[in-house]
Design a protein around this motif. Sequence first.
Motif, PDB file in Angstrom:
ATOM      1  N   VAL A 213       0.360  -0.804   0.139  1.00 12.91           N
ATOM      2  CA  VAL A 213       0.115   0.359  -0.097  1.00 12.91           C
ATOM      3  C   VAL A 213       0.906   1.323   0.204  1.00 12.91           C
ATOM      4  O   VAL A 213      -0.194   2.280   0.171  1.00 12.91           O
ATOM      5  CB  VAL A 213      -0.573  -0.291   0.707  1.00 12.91           C
ATOM      6  N   ALA A 214       2.118   1.329  -0.303  1.00 13.70           N
ATOM      7  CA  ALA A 214       3.229   2.443   0.306  1.00 13.70           C
ATOM      8  C   ALA A 214       3.184   2.417  -1.374  1.00 13.70           C
ATOM      9  O   ALA A 214       3.023   2.378  -2.515  1.00 13.70           O
ATOM     10  CB  ALA A 214       4.337   1.948   0.103  1.00 13.70           C
ATOM     11  N   PRO A 215       3.175   3.785  -1.343  1.00 14.92           N
ATOM     12  CA  PRO A 215       3.079   5.063  -2.617  1.00 14.92           C
ATOM     13  C   PRO A 215       4.347   4.854  -3.751  1.00 14.92           C
ATOM     14  O   PRO A 215       6.004   3.935  -2.832  1.00 14.92           O
ATOM     15  CB  PRO A 215       3.512   6.593  -2.344  1.00 14.92           C
ATOM     16  N   GLU A 216       4.513   4.578  -4.522  1.00 19.50           N
ATOM     17  CA  GLU A 216       5.244   4.134  -5.656  1.00 19.50           C
ATOM     18  C   GLU A 216       5.999   4.860  -5.426  1.00 19.50           C
ATOM     19  O   GLU A 216       7.426   4.114  -5.036  1.00 19.50           O
ATOM     20  CB  GLU A 216       4.407   4.681  -7.545  1.00 19.50           C
ATOM     21  N   GLU A 217       6.433   6.139  -5.394  1.00 16.86           N
ATOM     22  CA  GLU A 217       7.702   6.763  -4.930  1.00 16.86           C
ATOM     23  C   GLU A 217       8.679   6.157  -3.247  1.00 16.86           C
ATOM     24  O   GLU A 217       9.592   5.618  -3.904  1.00 16.86           O
ATOM     25  CB  GLU A 217       7.587   8.549  -4.662  1.00 16.86           C
ATOM     26  N   ASP A 218       7.953   5.942  -2.923  1.00 15.33           N
ATOM     27  CA  ASP A 218       8.262   5.301  -1.461  1.00 15.33           C
ATOM     28  C   ASP A 218       8.942   4.167  -2.489  1.00 15.33           C
ATOM     29  O   ASP A 218      10.262   3.415  -1.617  1.00 15.33           O
ATOM     30  CB  ASP A 218       7.315   4.867  -0.748  1.00 15.33           C
ATOM     31  N   VAL A 219       7.827   3.117  -3.025  1.00  9.00           N
ATOM     32  CA  VAL A 219       9.148   1.658  -2.873  1.00  9.00           C
ATOM     33  C   VAL A 219      10.251   1.808  -4.129  1.00  9.00           C
ATOM     34  O   VAL A 219      10.706   0.964  -4.017  1.00  9.00           O
ATOM     35  CB  VAL A 219       7.408   1.396  -3.972  1.00  9.00           C
ATOM     36  N   ARG A 220       9.594   2.554  -4.817  1.00 10.36           N
ATOM     37  CA  ARG A 220      11.379   3.623  -5.711  1.00 10.36           C
ATOM     38  C   ARG A 220      11.975   3.499  -5.393  1.00 10.36           C
ATOM     39  O   ARG A 220      13.682   2.931  -5.511  1.00 10.36           O
ATOM     40  CB  ARG A 220      10.739   4.349  -6.738  1.00 10.36           C
ATOM     41  N   LEU A 221      12.380   4.483  -4.095  1.00  5.94           N
ATOM     42  CA  LEU A 221      13.726   5.043  -2.553  1.00  5.94           C
ATOM     43  C   LEU A 221      13.665   3.613  -2.167  1.00  5.94           C
ATOM     44  O   LEU A 221      15.080   3.177  -2.155  1.00  5.94           O
ATOM     45  CB  LEU A 221      12.387   5.817  -2.281  1.00  5.94           C
ATOM     46  N   LEU A 222      13.227   3.034  -1.912  1.00  6.37           N
ATOM     47  CA  LEU A 222      13.647   1.803  -0.764  1.00  6.37           C
ATOM     48  C   LEU A 222      14.261   0.727  -1.952  1.00  6.37           C
ATOM     49  O   LEU A 222      14.511  -0.350  -1.056  1.00  6.37           O
ATOM     50  CB  LEU A 222      11.951   0.926  -0.213  1.00  6.37           C
TER      51      LEU A 222
END
Length: 243
Positions: A213-222
């Motif tokens: 459920v994390a935002p796409e940008e957060d997933v990319r950074l992680l």
Amino acid sequence: MSTERSAAENPSSTAGSRSTGDSRSTAGSRSTVRRPRGAVREGLIAAGLELARTGGPDAVVLREATRIVGVVPNAAYRHFADRDELLAAVCAAAMDELGARMAAAVAAVPGERGDADAAFGRMAAVGTAYLAFAREEPKLFATAFAVPEQHPYSVPENAAGSDRTPLGQLRDVLDELVEVGLLDPRRREGVEFPVWSTVHGLAVLIEQGPLRVAPEEDVRLLTDKVLGFIAESLLAGVPEAGA
């Protein structure tokens, strides 16, 4: 009476109708073409793969696969002892698709083997492709790891006999890091498993865990952070030249 007279006067019409019926019967029998040896088995695996793509491993059912291929259900048992045997073959095919995606990403990295920058890029490509497949084909990704307990994981080989599984390709890029001096050879043995575990764990967290459920940008950074963490861990402690 008139019908009998007509038939008697024109016997060719009766013969013609018989001929037409016979030709239809013959055409019908000819339309049932025997499939080449192995075609049904490969067709069932392909059908199972498509069922898994949309429904995961639980969707791989013998009866549905035979319906898609266009054969009677009993035909499947000439090629697979049971549903689990078909599922095992489909799991291997799903793993092969994952391996092919990784191989394509590695091949797209410019530079010959032995070039340090290229070796580093290929290591990153392996992890990135793995995570991309998990996100783009989540049901197929789950199927690749759903091999029934009584069946082994198969290792597909290419013409050269090299291991083309995801694990085999990870091992290869790690070996290249050793060759170019980016990975201490003393740390090489077995290091593929903590690397694989880390990337696979991230994939599961993104697809099935709290990160779904994390935002796409957060997933990319992680993703960047995890891949960077792996790179730093691998490259740490490389012996100095002449040491």
